[in-house]
Design an enzyme around this catalytic site. Sequence first.
Site, PDB file in Angstrom:
ATOM      1  N   ARG A  56       0.876  -1.188   0.000  1.00 14.45           N
ATOM      2  CA  ARG A  56       0.000   0.000   0.000  1.00 14.45           C
ATOM      3  C   ARG A  56       0.907   1.228   0.000  1.00 14.45           C
ATOM      4  NH1 ARG A  56      -4.334   0.033  -1.878  1.00 14.45           N
ATOM      5  NH2 ARG A  56      -5.237  -1.578  -0.544  1.00 14.45           N
ATOM      6  N   GLN A  81      -7.248  -9.325  -7.853  1.00 13.02           N
ATOM      7  CA  GLN A  81      -7.233  -7.916  -8.262  1.00 13.02           C
ATOM      8  C   GLN A  81      -5.794  -7.470  -8.542  1.00 13.02           C
ATOM      9  OE1 GLN A  81      -9.725  -4.996  -7.654  1.00 13.02           O
ATOM     10  NE2 GLN A  81      -8.448  -3.462  -6.643  1.00 13.02           N
ATOM     11  N   HIS A 162       1.634   1.666 -10.528  1.00 15.84           N
ATOM     12  CA  HIS A 162       0.643   2.233  -9.584  1.00 15.84           C
ATOM     13  C   HIS A 162       1.330   3.171  -8.579  1.00 15.84           C
ATOM     14  CE1 HIS A 162      -2.696   2.395  -6.826  1.00 15.84           C
ATOM     15  NE2 HIS A 162      -3.357   1.406  -7.376  1.00 15.84           N
ATOM     16  N   ASP A 207     -11.551   7.980  -8.620  1.00 15.58           N
ATOM     17  CA  ASP A 207     -11.011   6.757  -9.215  1.00 15.58           C
ATOM     18  C   ASP A 207     -11.361   6.786 -10.697  1.00 15.58           C
ATOM     19  OD1 ASP A 207      -9.998   4.267  -9.695  1.00 15.58           O
ATOM     20  OD2 ASP A 207     -11.284   3.190  -8.285  1.00 15.58           O
ATOM     21  N   GLU A 269      -1.219   6.914 -12.145  1.00 16.65           N
ATOM     22  CA  GLU A 269      -0.701   5.592 -12.496  1.00 16.65           C
ATOM     23  C   GLU A 269      -0.665   5.436 -14.010  1.00 16.65           C
ATOM     24  OE1 GLU A 269      -3.604   3.044 -10.551  1.00 16.65           O
ATOM     25  OE2 GLU A 269      -3.863   4.512  -8.965  1.00 16.65           O
TER      26      GLU A 269
HETATM   27  C1  BG6 Z   1      -6.506   1.740  -8.444  1.00 12.13           C
HETATM   28  C2  BG6 Z   1      -7.886   1.343  -8.881  1.00 12.13           C
HETATM   29  O1  BG6 Z   1      -5.617   1.592  -9.502  1.00 12.13           O
HETATM   30  O2  BG6 Z   1      -6.086   0.879  -7.379  1.00 12.13           O
HETATM   31  C3  BG6 Z   1      -8.822   1.416  -7.698  1.00 12.13           C
HETATM   32  O3  BG6 Z   1      -8.334   2.183  -9.926  1.00 12.13           O
HETATM   33  C4  BG6 Z   1      -8.302   0.563  -6.553  1.00 12.13           C
HETATM   34  O4  BG6 Z   1     -10.108   0.986  -8.097  1.00 12.13           O
HETATM   35  C5  BG6 Z   1      -6.886   0.988  -6.226  1.00 12.13           C
HETATM   36  O5  BG6 Z   1      -9.140   0.732  -5.429  1.00 12.13           O
HETATM   37  C6  BG6 Z   1      -6.237   0.165  -5.112  1.00 12.13           C
HETATM   38  O6  BG6 Z   1      -6.293  -1.196  -5.381  1.00 12.13           O
HETATM   39  P1  BG6 Z   1      -5.805  -2.243  -4.328  1.00 12.13           P
HETATM   40  O7  BG6 Z   1      -6.064  -3.613  -4.924  1.00 12.13           O
HETATM   41  O8  BG6 Z   1      -4.336  -1.996  -4.116  1.00 12.13           O
HETATM   42  O9  BG6 Z   1      -6.598  -2.016  -3.079  1.00 12.13           O
END
Ligand code: BG6
Length: 294
Positions: A56, A81, A162, A207, A269
């Site tokens: 994060r 995801q 990201h 977002d 990103e």
């Molecule tokens: C962004 C997405 O790139 O990443 C968001 O557009 C998402 O929708 C965010 O919430 C964080 O993603 P994650 O999987 O790290 O919680």
Amino acid sequence: VTISDGNSRVSAVLPTGESVTVLLIGATVLSWKDAQGDEKLWLSKDTRLDGSKGVRGGIPLVFPIFGPARSDHPPTSKLPQHGFARTARWEFLGKSTSEGSSSSVKLDFGLSSDSIPDSTKALWPYKFGLLYSVTLDKESLNTTLVVTNDGDEPFDFQILLHTYFNVKDISTVQITGLEDSEYIDKVDGAKAKTETSSPVTFFAETDRVYTPAKGAKHPIVISDSGVTRFRIVRDNLDQVVVWNPWFEKAQSMSDFTPTDGYKNMVCAEAGSVNGWQKLDKGDAFEGAQTIYLC
Ligand code: BG6
């Protein structure tokens, strides 16, 4: 170059003091500091660093799918995801340096279908190679990803860098370079919209997946408290995702601390996430961003 924390991180420092640290989990850039020691990237205090989840903060690398698995695209329908690259353990392949007035250091990392566990192969069975290079110089950080298809079957993928930028006050942040661009508003039911001719500002959860109208070489510029901070130039990455979770979403994420940290970060990103990049047998794709300190 130093390798620390039980072989889990690689750091490099330039003679002039700038530094970068990369976690082998995800080849995630965790820290980028200027010569004064000022941190350019935001990192949650409670982030996981063990691969049980993406980091994060810093620069997690999204591959081979952006967002959640989609039933309308069966080859990626089993993936978590943002894919598996951000939680896989990468190999450090080595460094190269250039000296003199424009000294720089490049760190190379690799991940391939031969180095991921069988449980990951079961989610995405293709033969692939990833080469990720992180290059630090006095004024910029470049991250370049090369994807190769090492098998006989073609495959589809998406990629995204990201990046979580450190900012002083989100309420003063302005992002330019996205004027008049089409975007998908994920906070508003994935509606297709067109940006106005003003900079992007932040006052709620945001977002959005932009396809900048001016093309990749036109910089995306982040300013904060009236000061221009970062200039992002893309190469072969046609989208820019702009994300800030704001208060409630930040609170709902167990790894996002402090909760009011959303005031001190913004994600811009660079990626290729609208549709799919198709890679045939033996082919390669290269995408990159360079972030300049303004
Ligand atoms: C962004 C997405 O790139 O990443 C968001 O557009 C998402 O929708 C965010 O919430 C964080 O993603 P994650 O999987 O790290 O919680």
